[in-house]
Design a protein around this motif. Structure first.
Motif, PDB file in Angstrom:
ATOM      1  N   SER A  55       0.845  -1.186   0.000  1.00  0.00           N
ATOM      2  CA  SER A  55       0.000   0.000   0.000  1.00  0.00           C
ATOM      3  C   SER A  55       0.879   1.235   0.000  1.00  0.00           C
ATOM      4  O   SER A  55       1.884   1.295   0.693  1.00  0.00           O
ATOM      5  CB  SER A  55      -0.905   0.019   1.239  1.00  0.00           C
ATOM      6  N   LEU A  56       0.511   2.220  -0.818  1.00  0.00           N
ATOM      7  CA  LEU A  56       1.298   3.445  -0.897  1.00  0.00           C
ATOM      8  C   LEU A  56       0.624   4.612  -0.200  1.00  0.00           C
ATOM      9  O   LEU A  56       1.257   5.599   0.114  1.00  0.00           O
ATOM     10  CB  LEU A  56       1.511   3.823  -2.378  1.00  0.00           C
ATOM     11  N   SER A  57      -0.675   4.521   0.039  1.00  0.00           N
ATOM     12  CA  SER A  57      -1.401   5.676   0.556  1.00  0.00           C
ATOM     13  C   SER A  57      -0.936   6.073   1.948  1.00  0.00           C
ATOM     14  O   SER A  57      -0.944   7.249   2.304  1.00  0.00           O
ATOM     15  CB  SER A  57      -2.911   5.384   0.590  1.00  0.00           C
ATOM     16  N   ASP A  58      -0.546   5.105   2.778  1.00  0.00           N
ATOM     17  CA  ASP A  58      -0.134   5.429   4.137  1.00  0.00           C
ATOM     18  C   ASP A  58       1.163   6.216   4.181  1.00  0.00           C
ATOM     19  O   ASP A  58       1.489   6.841   5.170  1.00  0.00           O
ATOM     20  CB  ASP A  58       0.021   4.146   4.965  1.00  0.00           C
ATOM     21  N   ALA A  59       1.938   6.145   3.080  1.00  0.00           N
ATOM     22  CA  ALA A  59       3.239   6.815   3.079  1.00  0.00           C
ATOM     23  C   ALA A  59       3.101   8.322   2.902  1.00  0.00           C
ATOM     24  O   ALA A  59       3.970   9.075   3.278  1.00  0.00           O
ATOM     25  CB  ALA A  59       4.124   6.255   1.967  1.00  0.00           C
ATOM     26  N   ILE A  60       2.008   8.771   2.288  1.00  0.00           N
ATOM     27  CA  ILE A  60       1.842  10.185   2.028  1.00  0.00           C
ATOM     28  C   ILE A  60       1.340  10.862   3.297  1.00  0.00           C
ATOM     29  O   ILE A  60       0.307  10.520   3.834  1.00  0.00           O
ATOM     30  CB  ILE A  60       0.830  10.406   0.879  1.00  0.00           C
ATOM     31  N   CYS A  61       2.079  11.858   3.775  1.00  0.00           N
ATOM     32  CA  CYS A  61       1.704  12.518   5.015  1.00  0.00           C
ATOM     33  C   CYS A  61       2.194  13.954   4.997  1.00  0.00           C
ATOM     34  O   CYS A  61       2.922  14.361   4.101  1.00  0.00           O
ATOM     35  CB  CYS A  61       2.289  11.768   6.216  1.00  0.00           C
ATOM     36  N   THR A  62       1.766  14.714   6.004  1.00  0.00           N
ATOM     37  CA  THR A  62       2.151  16.123   6.095  1.00  0.00           C
ATOM     38  C   THR A  62       3.159  16.374   7.208  1.00  0.00           C
ATOM     39  O   THR A  62       3.289  17.495   7.686  1.00  0.00           O
ATOM     40  CB  THR A  62       0.899  16.992   6.331  1.00  0.00           C
ATOM     41  N   ALA A  63       3.872  15.324   7.631  1.00  0.00           N
ATOM     42  CA  ALA A  63       4.917  15.514   8.638  1.00  0.00           C
ATOM     43  C   ALA A  63       6.046  16.359   8.050  1.00  0.00           C
ATOM     44  O   ALA A  63       6.211  16.452   6.834  1.00  0.00           O
ATOM     45  CB  ALA A  63       5.445  14.159   9.094  1.00  0.00           C
ATOM     46  N   ASP A  64       6.823  16.974   8.912  1.00  0.00           N
ATOM     47  CA  ASP A  64       7.909  17.850   8.476  1.00  0.00           C
ATOM     48  C   ASP A  64       9.205  17.046   8.377  1.00  0.00           C
ATOM     49  O   ASP A  64       9.730  16.550   9.376  1.00  0.00           O
ATOM     50  CB  ASP A  64       8.065  19.006   9.465  1.00  0.00           C
ATOM     51  N   PHE A  65       9.753  16.923   7.151  1.00  0.00           N
ATOM     52  CA  PHE A  65      10.968  16.142   6.908  1.00  0.00           C
ATOM     53  C   PHE A  65      12.197  17.024   6.677  1.00  0.00           C
ATOM     54  O   PHE A  65      13.267  16.496   6.339  1.00  0.00           O
ATOM     55  CB  PHE A  65      10.782  15.245   5.670  1.00  0.00           C
ATOM     56  N   GLN A  66      12.068  18.341   6.854  1.00  0.00           N
ATOM     57  CA  GLN A  66      13.170  19.212   6.452  1.00  0.00           C
ATOM     58  C   GLN A  66      14.419  19.047   7.323  1.00  0.00           C
ATOM     59  O   GLN A  66      15.501  19.487   6.940  1.00  0.00           O
ATOM     60  CB  GLN A  66      12.705  20.669   6.475  1.00  0.00           C
ATOM     61  N   HIS A  67      14.290  18.415   8.495  1.00  0.00           N
ATOM     62  CA  HIS A  67      15.455  18.251   9.365  1.00  0.00           C
ATOM     63  C   HIS A  67      16.151  16.901   9.187  1.00  0.00           C
ATOM     64  O   HIS A  67      17.131  16.623   9.890  1.00  0.00           O
ATOM     65  CB  HIS A  67      15.031  18.442  10.827  1.00  0.00           C
ATOM     66  N   GLU A  68      15.651  16.046   8.286  1.00  0.00           N
ATOM     67  CA  GLU A  68      16.352  14.804   7.987  1.00  0.00           C
ATOM     68  C   GLU A  68      17.671  15.140   7.299  1.00  0.00           C
ATOM     69  O   GLU A  68      17.728  15.992   6.406  1.00  0.00           O
ATOM     70  CB  GLU A  68      15.490  13.909   7.092  1.00  0.00           C
ATOM     71  N   GLN A  69      18.749  14.451   7.692  1.00  0.00           N
ATOM     72  CA  GLN A  69      20.097  14.848   7.275  1.00  0.00           C
ATOM     73  C   GLN A  69      20.259  14.960   5.761  1.00  0.00           C
ATOM     74  O   GLN A  69      20.764  15.963   5.246  1.00  0.00           O
ATOM     75  CB  GLN A  69      21.123  13.847   7.825  1.00  0.00           C
ATOM     76  N   VAL A  70      19.831  13.943   5.038  1.00  0.00           N
ATOM     77  CA  VAL A  70      20.018  13.933   3.590  1.00  0.00           C
ATOM     78  C   VAL A  70      19.230  15.072   2.941  1.00  0.00           C
ATOM     79  O   VAL A  70      19.762  15.827   2.114  1.00  0.00           O
ATOM     80  CB  VAL A  70      19.575  12.575   3.000  1.00  0.00           C
ATOM     81  N   LEU A  71      17.983  15.203   3.328  1.00  0.00           N
ATOM     82  CA  LEU A  71      17.143  16.239   2.742  1.00  0.00           C
ATOM     83  C   LEU A  71      17.613  17.635   3.143  1.00  0.00           C
ATOM     84  O   LEU A  71      17.612  18.564   2.327  1.00  0.00           O
ATOM     85  CB  LEU A  71      15.689  16.032   3.173  1.00  0.00           C
ATOM     86  N   HIS A  72      18.023  17.772   4.402  1.00  0.00           N
ATOM     87  CA  HIS A  72      18.510  19.071   4.869  1.00  0.00           C
ATOM     88  C   HIS A  72      19.776  19.495   4.120  1.00  0.00           C
ATOM     89  O   HIS A  72      19.949  20.683   3.804  1.00  0.00           O
ATOM     90  CB  HIS A  72      18.785  19.009   6.375  1.00  0.00           C
ATOM     91  N   TYR A  73      20.642  18.541   3.811  1.00  0.00           N
ATOM     92  CA  TYR A  73      21.871  18.858   3.067  1.00  0.00           C
ATOM     93  C   TYR A  73      21.538  19.433   1.696  1.00  0.00           C
ATOM     94  O   TYR A  73      22.109  20.440   1.267  1.00  0.00           O
ATOM     95  CB  TYR A  73      22.722  17.595   2.918  1.00  0.00           C
ATOM     96  N   VAL A  74      20.601  18.784   1.005  1.00  0.00           N
ATOM     97  CA  VAL A  74      20.230  19.250  -0.332  1.00  0.00           C
ATOM     98  C   VAL A  74      19.583  20.630  -0.264  1.00  0.00           C
ATOM     99  O   VAL A  74      19.859  21.510  -1.089  1.00  0.00           O
ATOM    100  CB  VAL A  74      19.287  18.229  -1.002  1.00  0.00           C
ATOM    101  N   LEU A  75      18.721  20.851   0.737  1.00  0.00           N
ATOM    102  CA  LEU A  75      18.068  22.145   0.879  1.00  0.00           C
ATOM    103  C   LEU A  75      19.069  23.247   1.217  1.00  0.00           C
ATOM    104  O   LEU A  75      19.002  24.356   0.669  1.00  0.00           O
ATOM    105  CB  LEU A  75      16.997  22.073   1.978  1.00  0.00           C
ATOM    106  N   TYR A 116      25.353   9.460   7.022  1.00  0.00           N
ATOM    107  CA  TYR A 116      24.021  10.051   6.908  1.00  0.00           C
ATOM    108  C   TYR A 116      22.961   9.093   7.438  1.00  0.00           C
ATOM    109  O   TYR A 116      22.976   7.895   7.137  1.00  0.00           O
ATOM    110  CB  TYR A 116      23.713  10.391   5.447  1.00  0.00           C
ATOM    111  N   ASP A 117      22.057   9.644   8.228  1.00  0.00           N
ATOM    112  CA  ASP A 117      20.951   8.856   8.783  1.00  0.00           C
ATOM    113  C   ASP A 117      19.830   8.788   7.750  1.00  0.00           C
ATOM    114  O   ASP A 117      19.273   9.806   7.353  1.00  0.00           O
ATOM    115  CB  ASP A 117      20.449   9.512  10.068  1.00  0.00           C
ATOM    116  N   CYS A 118      19.493   7.587   7.322  1.00  0.00           N
ATOM    117  CA  CYS A 118      18.440   7.394   6.322  1.00  0.00           C
ATOM    118  C   CYS A 118      17.254   6.645   6.920  1.00  0.00           C
ATOM    119  O   CYS A 118      16.514   5.944   6.218  1.00  0.00           O
ATOM    120  CB  CYS A 118      18.981   6.643   5.106  1.00  0.00           C
ATOM    121  N   GLY A 119      17.070   6.789   8.225  1.00  0.00           N
ATOM    122  CA  GLY A 119      15.988   6.081   8.901  1.00  0.00           C
ATOM    123  C   GLY A 119      14.602   6.551   8.502  1.00  0.00           C
ATOM    124  O   GLY A 119      13.613   5.878   8.806  1.00  0.00           O
TER     125      GLY A 119
END
Length: 510
Positions: free
Chosen positions: A76-96, A112-115
């Motif tokens: 199921s893919l629907s449960d993965a879509i959410c409005t949580a804030d991911f901007q502080h995840e290391q990988v994503l924060h680096y790119v931003l 890098y933490d990819c949890g």
């Protein structure tokens, strides 16, 4: 595109052909709901990865949200879509932060933490995360691809970033078009009947209020509801929200007199963790809670001057800044303000900001007191008694003529709120199925009370109340009403027109 974009890829011509095909498909997609899914499907296919995700920066809240995910091996893919804030995840924060792509060929032992990636039977071994740029060339999203096998994804980064940025621009255009369609007012909208507002009353005094409500329903204008305490300002605000285009979104109410200045500010604007002693978590303010909907600021005249300046910025710029936050973010909120106080006089006294007053009074609506709403007292009394009986699980009660006469002669300084409480108490006291004057507990007017109307006006007032009551009993059927009164139908129609009694909203055959 430059030749070196494809030089290191295994099959450059086939890849370029597939890439162009996806650009074309995204370019003709007309649905903002399905476009993100197409984008992540394209990224997964082009990079030959088992996972692709699209993170979008929500301009209203400042959060980095997951809006689309492609993972064929998931149930199921629907449960993965959410409005949580991911901007502080290391990988994503680096790119931003660095505005550049980040590719990791082997995550084993990576710093890098990819949890935050979805878990499964097989661990993720490689990933590539690329920035997505909007028309202003600022980062407004991130596209991520991950594989269960160690592999070099760096060679895909440039093309995936351009594809994702193109999809981001398309998404913005589609959402902008949807907003324009949503708020476009028809050239000649058909006026809604009074019953559509959920309000009770057919008096001449309410005609102007109904007309103004109908005018402002489908506009983004700020509304200022003015009237004495108990005239139903919150009821009218709910009617404007429920009959308008924002009815599917939240309707939030805040009484500005209920909190001291510091607490009211944190309630309205929210705060960030650590903003003050005791702020151990982020708190969403009421402006964010009402995003897309309506916020009623009741008793706006009691808002402190210092807080009025922050409210003015919300009205002017459409953005809020939570306590402890370094930046402001956009909100889409329709504001309705209500007060029983004379704001113009407060402006003259210096206790209310003049600039805020003119912003709030963009579309004022004056609600008449109940004593000026001839005939509405009996309609409201019957409505309140029916609701009270339903709440108590009782058979509907009747009304004695003496009780109705007493209601029609009472001034009701507390207006509709006073009448509602009075009727609910009478229903509770009524044991014989008919409400009597004793159940109302209203004191008789003094014998020497000054006469404020001519004899003709007082007789017409009594006649109007009597005709409205008879029409109500016959569900608006004028033929049966005339027969019960023993007059010709044309005589009844003449008296209804003479007394300006509308019957179009009364249920039943007319």
């Amino acid at each position: 595109m430059r030749d070196d974009l494809f030089a290191r890829l295994p099959h450059p011509l086939a890849y370029a052909e597939a890439l162009i095909g996806w650009f074309a498909r995204l370019g003709i997609e007309a649905d903002a709901m399905t476009l993100p899914g197409l984008c992540v499907a394209a990224a997964a296919q082009l990079s030959e990865c088992e996972l692709s995700q699209w993170y979008w920066r929500n301009e209203a809240t400042g959060r980095l949200e997951l809006i689309a995910q492609h993972r064929p091996d998931a149930l199921s893919l629907s449960d993965a879509i959410c409005t949580a804030d991911f901007q502080h995840e290391q990988v994503l924060h680096y790119v931003l932060a660095h505005q550049t792509a980040l590719s990791l060929e082997d995550l084993t032992g990576s710093a890098y933490d990819c949890g935050f990636l979805p878990s499964g039977a097989t661990p993720w071994r490689a990933l590539s995360c690329v920035p997505l740029f909007n028309r202003q060339m600022t980062i407004n999203g991130v596209l991520l691809c991950a594989s269960h096998h160690p592999k070099n994804l760096q060679d895909y980064a440039a093309t995936l970033s351009r594809l994702g940025s193109f999809a981001l621009t398309q998404l913005a255009l589609l959402r902008s078009k949807r907003c324009v369609d949503r708020f476009t007012t028809p050239a000649d909208p058909t006026p809604l009947p009074r019953a559509a507002f959920g309000l009770v009353g057919t008096s001449t005094a309410m005609d102007e209020a109904y007309r103004l409500i109908g005018k402002v329903l489908h506009t983004p204008y700020t509304v200022l509801l003015r009237g004495e305490t108990g005239t139903g300002k919150e009821v009218v605000a709910r009617a404007i929200h429920s009959a308008g285009r924002r009815s599917s979104k939240a309707f939030v109410v805040q009484n500005c007199a209920a909190f001291p200045e510091g607490l009211l500010e944190s309630e309205l604007f929210g705060y960030r963790k650590g903003a003050f002693t005791g702020a151990d978590r982020n708190h969403t303010g009421l402006f964010d809670a009402a995003h897309g909907g309506t916020l009623l600021l009741d008793e706006i005249g009691d808002m402190p001057l210092a807080l009025q300046a922050k409210l003015l910025r919300v009205l002017q710029e459409g953005e809020v800044r939570p306590l402890g936050a370094s930046t402001a973010h956009k909100v889409d909120v329709r504001i309705i303000a209500a007060t029983h106080r004379d704001l113009a006089a407060m402006v003259a006294e210096g206790s209310f900001r003049e600039d805020l007053y003119y912003r709030l009074a963009q579309f004022p609506i004056e609600l008449p007191p109940l004593r000026e709403r001839d005939g509405d007292v009996l309609l409201l009394a019957r409505e309140f008694s029916q609701k009270a009986c339903a709440a108590l699980g009782r058979v509907p009660v009747g009304w004695s003529s003496a009780a109705l006469d007493q209601l029609s002669s009472h001034a009701f300084p507390g207006n509709v709120r006073e009448l509602k409480c009075l009727v609910e108490r009478a229903v509770l006291l009524c044991d014989e199925g008919v409400i009597l004057p004793a159940h109302l507990s209203l004191s008789a007017p003094p014998a020497n009370e000054s006469v404020d109307a001519t004899l003709r006006q007082r007789l017409e007032r009594v006649e109007r109340v009597f005709l409205i009551d008879c029409l109500h009993k016959n569900r608006g059927n004028r033929t049966r009403t005339a027969r019960e009164l023993g007059v010709a139908r044309r005589t009844l129609l003449y008296r209804l027109a003479r007394l300006k009694i509308p019957v179009g909203d009364v249920r039943g055959e007319c």
